[in-house]
Enzyme design. Structure first.
Site, PDB file in Angstrom:
ATOM      1  N   ASP A  56      33.705  28.266  97.717  1.00 28.15           N
ATOM      2  CA  ASP A  56      34.243  29.629  97.609  1.00 28.15           C
ATOM      3  C   ASP A  56      33.164  30.700  97.759  1.00 28.15           C
ATOM      4  O   ASP A  56      33.483  31.884  97.885  1.00 28.15           O
ATOM      5  CB  ASP A  56      34.929  29.833  96.248  1.00 28.15           C
ATOM      6  CG  ASP A  56      36.181  28.987  96.084  1.00 28.15           C
ATOM      7  OD1 ASP A  56      36.790  28.628  97.108  1.00 28.15           O
ATOM      8  OD2 ASP A  56      36.536  28.676  94.936  1.00 28.15           O
ATOM      9  N   ARG A  70      51.351  23.128  93.593  1.00 27.10           N
ATOM     10  CA  ARG A  70      51.351  22.468  94.902  1.00 27.10           C
ATOM     11  C   ARG A  70      52.003  21.086  94.832  1.00 27.10           C
ATOM     12  O   ARG A  70      52.798  20.729  95.697  1.00 27.10           O
ATOM     13  CB  ARG A  70      49.914  22.372  95.430  1.00 27.10           C
ATOM     14  CG  ARG A  70      49.338  23.735  95.753  1.00 27.10           C
ATOM     15  CD  ARG A  70      47.880  23.673  96.163  1.00 27.10           C
ATOM     16  NE  ARG A  70      47.330  25.019  96.277  1.00 27.10           N
ATOM     17  CZ  ARG A  70      46.609  25.461  97.299  1.00 27.10           C
ATOM     18  NH1 ARG A  70      46.352  24.669  98.305  1.00 27.10           N
ATOM     19  NH2 ARG A  70      46.153  26.691  97.319  1.00 27.10           N
ATOM     20  N   ARG A 116      42.305  22.736 107.257  1.00 27.98           N
ATOM     21  CA  ARG A 116      43.102  21.518 107.135  1.00 27.98           C
ATOM     22  C   ARG A 116      44.228  21.498 108.167  1.00 27.98           C
ATOM     23  O   ARG A 116      44.499  20.465 108.785  1.00 27.98           O
ATOM     24  CB  ARG A 116      43.670  21.402 105.717  1.00 27.98           C
ATOM     25  CG  ARG A 116      42.619  21.075 104.659  1.00 27.98           C
ATOM     26  CD  ARG A 116      43.167  21.211 103.257  1.00 27.98           C
ATOM     27  NE  ARG A 116      42.211  20.751 102.235  1.00 27.98           N
ATOM     28  CZ  ARG A 116      42.173  21.196 101.001  1.00 27.98           C
ATOM     29  NH1 ARG A 116      43.036  22.138 100.606  1.00 27.98           N
ATOM     30  NH2 ARG A 116      41.280  20.730 100.139  1.00 27.98           N
TER      31      ARG A 116
END
Length: 319
Positions: A82, A157, A130
């Site tokens: 990050d 998720r 991804r």
């Protein structure tokens, strides 16, 4: 150093609190001082926009760095992937501990593996990186999948799968390991299929550049091999002028001959999110012995990728 409690700045998410708690225990051991967690809400935690829309770079980091600059916390723990690639002059990356498994994983219905998903399977991920690589793999292996953009924490998720809204979601192995949920993984994705984000699986421990005593203490947790690997990966990302939400994957492997580490292999990939165009290259050389050598490794591979058209595959490049 005094005996007062050290204040560790952390995001509030379950994962952030778990990994910060592990670092707090380690710091307490090396300093002999108690460590208290200071929970900080970042823009990335409260925004419901997709990371690609809000820029990705720094959205989980800025508030923690502000707290450091104001002296509200003594040090902060970040997921290294990050962190923006540019390091502020008033802060120092005091330690990069041993890296967890950098791979991505699938959590799918009916315990399915990625290649066993049914035709038209809906796979959730918030990552253009991804999406690009999963779609590219599907194109070249005759799979029919749909990648669906999602946000949310790990529970949110995985719930998409349990509730039947999605057939599978993609997550980081390291994150699930740190919160004790690796048992829910149905497939580990080989790095030959999906290269992770630069720095994935590694943590960054950051503090003020003028706090020499704390820098020295935190340095006890630093792993030199992990540091040179992630430095090379992040150098590639920076040289591509790409932010951490760009569809860029990178991984530096240490290649060992028996017990002796001989070489480092750096792999990089950039692709369009539909997987139709990809640039994927690698380079192998001696293990970098300095920060500058690791930076050079990343820059040189990035230059080769740019020469093959990588810039045109990333959409809007980071400013």
């Amino acid at each position: 150093m005094s005996t007062r409690a050290l204040r560790l700045g952390t995001r509030r998410s379950t994962l952030a609190m778990a990994q910060s708690g592990q670092v707090a225990d380690a710091v307490s051991q090396v300093t002999g001082r108690p460590v208290e967690l200071v929970e900080i809400t970042t823009y990335g935690d409260v925004s419901r926009e997709h990371l690609a829309q809000i820029g990705g770079t720094g959205v989980f980091v800025t508030a923690l760095r502000d707290a450091l600059a104001k002296g509200e916390v003594d040090f902060a723990v970040h997921s290294l992937k990050d962190l923006p690639t540019e390091q502020p002059e008033d802060l120092v990356l005091a330690a990069v501990p041993v890296r967890e498994d950098p791979r991505d994983v699938i959590v799918a219905r009916d315990a399915l593996k990625f290649t066993d998903l049914p035709r038209g399977a809906r796979i959730g991920t918030g990552s253009p990186r991804r999406m690009a690589q999963l779609n590219a793999y599907a194109r070249t292996h005759g799979l029919d999948i749909e990648t669906v953009p999602i946000r949310g924490n790990v529970d949110t998720r995985i719930r998409y799968v349990h509730d039947g809204e999605l057939d599978a979601v993609v997550l980081a192995a390291a994150g699930l390991s740190r919160i004790g949920r690796l048992g829910e993984v149905t497939d580990f994705l080989s790095v030959d299929t999906v290269l992770p984000a630069p720095g994935q699986g590694a943590l960054a421990i950051e503090c003020a550049a003028d706090n020499a005593d704390l820098i020295a203490a935190l340095g006890e947790l630093d792993d030199p091999f992990t540091r040179v690997a992630v430095t090379a990966e992040r150098s590639l990302l920076a040289a591509l002028e790409a932010g951490c939400s760009a569809p860029v994957g990178a991984l530096a492997d240490l290649l060992a001959d028996g017990q002796f580490v001989k070489e480092m292999r750096l792999r990089g990939v950039v692709g369009t999110t539909d997987g139709s165009r990809m640039v994927q290259l690698s380079t192998t050389g001696p293990v970098p012995e300095t920060h500058d050598q690791a930076m050079t490794l990343g820059r040189e591979l990035a230059a080769e990728m740019l020469a093959q058209g990588a810039a045109g595959l990333m959409g809007e490049r980071a400013q």
